[in-house]
Design a protein around this motif. Structure first.
Motif, PDB file in Angstrom:
ATOM      1  N   ASP A 360       0.890  -1.294   0.024  1.00  0.00           N
ATOM      2  CA  ASP A 360       0.005  -0.083  -0.025  1.00  0.00           C
ATOM      3  C   ASP A 360       0.946   1.431   0.070  1.00  0.00           C
ATOM      4  OD1 ASP A 360      -2.236  -1.411   0.013  1.00  0.00           O
ATOM      5  OD2 ASP A 360      -2.590  -1.321   2.197  1.00  0.00           O
ATOM      6  N   THR A 361       1.975   1.179   0.693  1.00  0.00           N
ATOM      7  CA  THR A 361       2.852   2.406   0.778  1.00  0.00           C
ATOM      8  C   THR A 361       3.595   2.529  -0.505  1.00  0.00           C
ATOM      9  OG1 THR A 361       3.508   1.910   3.088  1.00  0.00           O
ATOM     10  CG2 THR A 361       4.844   3.382   1.718  1.00  0.00           C
ATOM     11  N   ARG A 362       3.918   1.547  -1.354  1.00  0.00           N
ATOM     12  CA  ARG A 362       4.377   1.529  -2.715  1.00  0.00           C
ATOM     13  C   ARG A 362       3.312   2.183  -3.606  1.00  0.00           C
ATOM     14  NH1 ARG A 362       6.862  -2.744  -6.982  1.00  0.00           N
ATOM     15  NH2 ARG A 362       7.560  -1.102  -8.268  1.00  0.00           N
ATOM     16  N   HIS A 363       2.128   1.725  -3.608  1.00  0.00           N
ATOM     17  CA  HIS A 363       1.068   2.402  -4.294  1.00  0.00           C
ATOM     18  C   HIS A 363       0.866   3.930  -3.836  1.00  0.00           C
ATOM     19  CE1 HIS A 363      -0.525  -1.055  -6.437  1.00  0.00           C
ATOM     20  NE2 HIS A 363      -0.770  -1.871  -5.036  1.00  0.00           N
ATOM     21  N   TYR A 364       1.164   4.404  -2.628  1.00  0.00           N
ATOM     22  CA  TYR A 364       0.945   5.948  -2.252  1.00  0.00           C
ATOM     23  C   TYR A 364       2.107   6.526  -3.138  1.00  0.00           C
ATOM     24  CZ  TYR A 364       1.627   9.869   0.534  1.00  0.00           C
ATOM     25  OH  TYR A 364       1.637  11.130   1.082  1.00  0.00           O
ATOM     26  N   CYS A 365       3.146   6.064  -3.196  1.00  0.00           N
ATOM     27  CA  CYS A 365       4.214   6.359  -3.886  1.00  0.00           C
ATOM     28  C   CYS A 365       4.058   6.513  -5.351  1.00  0.00           C
ATOM     29  CB  CYS A 365       5.639   5.840  -3.458  1.00  0.00           C
ATOM     30  SG  CYS A 365       6.360   5.897  -1.704  1.00  0.00           S
ATOM     31  N   ARG A 366       3.695   5.537  -6.045  1.00  0.00           N
ATOM     32  CA  ARG A 366       3.555   5.532  -7.390  1.00  0.00           C
ATOM     33  C   ARG A 366       2.393   6.451  -7.887  1.00  0.00           C
ATOM     34  NH1 ARG A 366       4.298  -0.525  -9.530  1.00  0.00           N
ATOM     35  NH2 ARG A 366       4.553   0.663 -11.492  1.00  0.00           N
ATOM     36  N   ASP A 367       1.360   6.684  -6.840  1.00  0.00           N
ATOM     37  CA  ASP A 367      -0.001   7.613  -7.182  1.00  0.00           C
ATOM     38  C   ASP A 367       0.681   8.844  -7.462  1.00  0.00           C
ATOM     39  OD1 ASP A 367      -1.673   5.456  -7.228  1.00  0.00           O
ATOM     40  OD2 ASP A 367      -2.181   5.946  -5.182  1.00  0.00           O
ATOM     41  N   ARG A 368       1.843   9.389  -6.783  1.00  0.00           N
ATOM     42  CA  ARG A 368       2.486  10.629  -6.915  1.00  0.00           C
ATOM     43  C   ARG A 368       3.788  10.702  -7.650  1.00  0.00           C
ATOM     44  NH1 ARG A 368      -0.458   9.380  -2.866  1.00  0.00           N
ATOM     45  NH2 ARG A 368      -1.624  11.044  -1.648  1.00  0.00           N
ATOM     46  N   ALA A 370       6.191   8.712  -8.088  1.00  0.00           N
ATOM     47  CA  ALA A 370       7.523   8.053  -7.486  1.00  0.00           C
ATOM     48  C   ALA A 370       7.566   6.772  -7.240  1.00  0.00           C
ATOM     49  CB  ALA A 370       7.874   8.869  -6.348  1.00  0.00           C
ATOM     50  N   ASP A 371       8.301   6.182  -6.286  1.00  0.00           N
ATOM     51  CA  ASP A 371       8.352   4.795  -6.127  1.00  0.00           C
ATOM     52  C   ASP A 371       9.205   4.736  -4.593  1.00  0.00           C
ATOM     53  OD1 ASP A 371       8.011   2.117  -6.018  1.00  0.00           O
ATOM     54  OD2 ASP A 371       8.407   1.866  -8.170  1.00  0.00           O
ATOM     55  N   LEU A 372       9.128   3.505  -3.934  1.00  0.00           N
ATOM     56  CA  LEU A 372       9.793   3.355  -2.701  1.00  0.00           C
ATOM     57  C   LEU A 372      11.373   3.563  -3.012  1.00  0.00           C
ATOM     58  CD1 LEU A 372       7.816   0.500  -0.904  1.00  0.00           C
ATOM     59  CD2 LEU A 372       8.230   2.763  -0.084  1.00  0.00           C
ATOM     60  N   TRP A 407      15.291  -4.979  -5.626  1.00  0.00           N
ATOM     61  CA  TRP A 407      14.632  -3.414  -5.610  1.00  0.00           C
ATOM     62  C   TRP A 407      13.458  -3.467  -6.493  1.00  0.00           C
ATOM     63  CZ3 TRP A 407      16.348  -0.782  -1.708  1.00  0.00           C
ATOM     64  CH2 TRP A 407      17.700  -0.962  -1.179  1.00  0.00           C
ATOM     65  N   VAL A 408      12.687  -1.981  -6.392  1.00  0.00           N
ATOM     66  CA  VAL A 408      11.335  -2.014  -6.841  1.00  0.00           C
ATOM     67  C   VAL A 408      11.442  -1.853  -8.473  1.00  0.00           C
ATOM     68  CG1 VAL A 408      10.015  -1.088  -4.988  1.00  0.00           C
ATOM     69  CG2 VAL A 408      11.607   0.363  -6.243  1.00  0.00           C
ATOM     70  N   ASP A 409      12.712  -1.645  -9.068  1.00  0.00           N
ATOM     71  CA  ASP A 409      13.166  -1.399 -10.398  1.00  0.00           C
ATOM     72  C   ASP A 409      13.589  -2.820 -10.734  1.00  0.00           C
ATOM     73  OD1 ASP A 409      15.693  -1.607  -9.234  1.00  0.00           O
ATOM     74  OD2 ASP A 409      16.506  -0.080 -10.405  1.00  0.00           O
ATOM     75  N   ASN A 410      13.378  -4.042  -9.926  1.00  0.00           N
ATOM     76  CA  ASN A 410      13.533  -5.373 -10.362  1.00  0.00           C
ATOM     77  C   ASN A 410      15.110  -5.622 -10.349  1.00  0.00           C
ATOM     78  OD1 ASN A 410      12.376  -7.566 -10.774  1.00  0.00           O
ATOM     79  ND2 ASN A 410      12.728  -7.538 -13.036  1.00  0.00           N
ATOM     80  N   SER A 411      16.193  -4.595  -9.783  1.00  0.00           N
ATOM     81  CA  SER A 411      17.420  -4.951  -9.840  1.00  0.00           C
ATOM     82  C   SER A 411      17.841  -5.682  -8.829  1.00  0.00           C
ATOM     83  CB  SER A 411      18.254  -3.777  -9.810  1.00  0.00           C
ATOM     84  OG  SER A 411      18.043  -2.871  -8.808  1.00  0.00           O
ATOM     85  N   ILE A 412      18.748  -6.695  -8.707  1.00  0.00           N
ATOM     86  CA  ILE A 412      19.130  -7.530  -7.396  1.00  0.00           C
ATOM     87  C   ILE A 412      20.068  -6.800  -6.451  1.00  0.00           C
ATOM     88  CG2 ILE A 412      20.138  -9.582  -6.756  1.00  0.00           C
ATOM     89  CD1 ILE A 412      19.388 -11.034  -9.680  1.00  0.00           C
ATOM     90  N   LEU A 413      19.769  -7.098  -5.160  1.00  0.00           N
ATOM     91  CA  LEU A 413      20.431  -6.281  -4.230  1.00  0.00           C
ATOM     92  C   LEU A 413      21.889  -6.787  -4.411  1.00  0.00           C
ATOM     93  CD1 LEU A 413      20.822  -4.604  -1.486  1.00  0.00           C
ATOM     94  CD2 LEU A 413      20.239  -6.868  -0.330  1.00  0.00           C
ATOM     95  N   CYS A 458       9.656   7.490  -0.236  1.00  0.00           N
ATOM     96  CA  CYS A 458       9.636   7.689  -1.569  1.00  0.00           C
ATOM     97  C   CYS A 458      10.400   8.403  -2.180  1.00  0.00           C
ATOM     98  CB  CYS A 458       8.324   8.383  -1.804  1.00  0.00           C
ATOM     99  SG  CYS A 458       6.746   7.472  -1.203  1.00  0.00           S
ATOM    100  N   GLU A 459      10.773   8.009  -3.436  1.00  0.00           N
ATOM    101  CA  GLU A 459      11.838   8.771  -4.435  1.00  0.00           C
ATOM    102  C   GLU A 459      11.349   9.035  -5.792  1.00  0.00           C
ATOM    103  OE1 GLU A 459      16.592   8.123  -5.127  1.00  0.00           O
ATOM    104  OE2 GLU A 459      15.212   6.411  -5.123  1.00  0.00           O
TER     105      GLU A 459
END
Length: 469
Positions: A360-368, A370-372, A407-413, A458-459
């Motif tokens: 839900d927090t990620r949706h909050y960021c993406r609605d604005r 941005a993203d986590l 990460w949220v951009d699908n890159s591996i840590l 968010c970023e």
């Protein structure tokens, strides 16, 4: 049977030991003795049987008692084992409860600290809101004052126009911005809805002379008919303000007239029309916001009531627009800060203003837009740790594949900043999402259930708060 044999043997011995022939009395006595002996034997047997019964009863009683005690002891032993097991279980639960109690206590302390911080923040925002409201009120008051001033200036302008009548009308003078020939300067003026200036009164001549600092073209020439000076409106010159011995048509082609800066009003001179200089032009009702260089002053009645007042009016209007723009930007900033919670500058980082699950927090960021946040450098990790005051979600999880953090951009840590012993999937729980705990300086990541309720960082790259909330 054995007792009867014993008694018969004893009787036989007594008979054998008695000397002489038995008499009748003796026989009777023996009969009596035999009966007595039989009675004794019967009593003795009865007593023995009674003793046997008593012993048997005692034995049965002892056996039953022993068996009952053994069963009771066994039951007691089982009860003790169950009790010990219950005690161990309760001790484990007590340990868990104490651990949970400590966690709840820490959370309570953290919440109390956060409550104090939020109260402080609310107080600061309240003060800021009051200040902004005061600024808005002051701006509105200033706006009313400026509107009143504009109304007053408009009334003064109308009165000044009424006083001037048809003497010169609302005329404003301008100087071209480039040096050109007389015809090019005139075309420059005409392209802007004006024309080179016509000077048909001494007042206008004095006024123009008062502010001219360089030689300029005026709207007078004899290019059509040599010796007959005409203005650009094709009217013939009636009164001239010529320099001494001018016009002289030196060289035979001086057909255009310039005005030279001088202390005297006699400052006209004829020149070849190809000479390069700026020009003075005017237009009835011409706006002072025109790109040409304005040269109106308040010394001449022609421009004081019209051009000067127009310039003041435009200046006042620009001032009002600036104040309204400042108020709008200030209010936008306040509204944006209230909506996003906290904003930390041009790097596009901001914190959500509600506790939600990770998704839900990620949706909050993406609605604005941005993203986590993605933390891929130690510098960024330290920077974000220095900003947050509570545990927050970051854009790292293993939701897709257990054990593979992405990460949220699908890159591996590649580089992690974990608390000691983390990630541990505590007690087999599905701790697939990552939080940042600012209680630790650098290594402060911890895995948690994604359903936990927290705020998030968010970023949004290349963003600012203004007009992008």
């Amino acid at each position: 049977m054995e007792l009867q044999d014993i008694y018969e043997n004893v009787a036989n011995d007594d008979i054998k030991d008695t000397p002489g022939p038995p008499t009748q009395n003796h026989s009777q006595d023996e009969g009596k003795d035999g009966k007595c002996r039989g009675s004794r034997c019967l009593v003795l047997m009865t007593v023995c049987l009674g003793l046997i019964c008593v012993l048997l009863l005692v034995f049965i009683t002892l056996y039953i008692t022993t068996t009952a005690e053994r069963d009771l002891l066994k039951s007691y032993k089982n009860t003790v084992e169950e009790f010990n097991h219950t005690i161990n279980s309760l001790q484990d639960k007590n340990t868990d409860l104490m651990t949970e109690k400590d966690q709840l206590k820490n959370n309570c302390n953290s919440l109390n600290q956060k409550k104090l911080e939020l109260e402080t923040r609310v107080n600061e925002l309240s003060v800021e809101k009051s200040q902004l409201q005061g600024s808005v009120d002051a701006s509105n008051q200033k706006k009313l004052e400026l509107e009143t001033r504009i109304t007053s200036l408009s009334e003064e302008l109308k009165k000044e126009k009424s006083k001037q009548g048809n003497l010169c009308g609302p005329v404003c003078f301008f100087m071209s911005s480039e040096s050109k020939s007389w015809s090019e300067s005139r075309q420059f003026c005409r392209d802007r809805g004006a024309d080179l200036v016509i000077i048909n009164t001494e007042e206008k001549q004095r006024h123009l002379t008062s502010f001219i600092k360089e030689r300029v073209w005026i709207g007078l020439s004899d290019s059509e008919t040599e010796g007959i000076m005409k203005w650009v409106d094709n009217s013939t010159l009636n009164q001239g303000f010529w320099y001494e011995e001018e016009p002289n048509n030196a060289g035979g082609d001086e057909d255009c007239v310039e005005l030279m800066p001088s202390d005297s009003i006699q400052n006209w001179n004829d020149l070849p029309c190809s000479a390069q200089m700026k020009g003075i032009f005017s237009s009835d009702g011409f706006g002072c916001s025109h790109p040409a260089v304005p040269c109106c002053t308040t010394a001449e009645p022609d421009c004081d009531g019209a051009g000067g007042s127009s310039l003041v009016l435009i200046t006042v209007c620009l001032g009002i627009l600036c104040l309204l723009l400042i108020a709008a930007v200030t209010l936008q900033h306040f509204q944006c800060t209230s909506q996003r919670g906290f904003l930390w500058g041009p790097d596009g980082l901001f914190m959500s203003n509600e506790n939600k699950s990770w998704s839900d927090t990620r949706h909050y960021c993406r609605d604005r837009g941005a993203d986590l946040v993605i933390i891929n450098t130690e510098e960024k990790q330290r920077h974000i740790t220095s900003l947050v005051k509570e545990r927050v979600w970051i854009g790292l999880s293993e939701i897709e594949t257990e054990g593979i953090m992405k990460w949220v951009d699908n890159s591996i840590l590649k580089q992690g900043f974990w608390v000691d012993g983390e990630p541990n999937n505590y007690r087999g729980a599905d701790e697939d999402c990552i939080e940042l705990d600012p209680q630790h300086t650098l290594n402060n990541w911890n895995d948690l259930k994604c359903s936990e309720k927290k705020k998030g960082i968010c970023e949004k790259y290349g963003s600012s708060c203004f007009f992008s909330c």
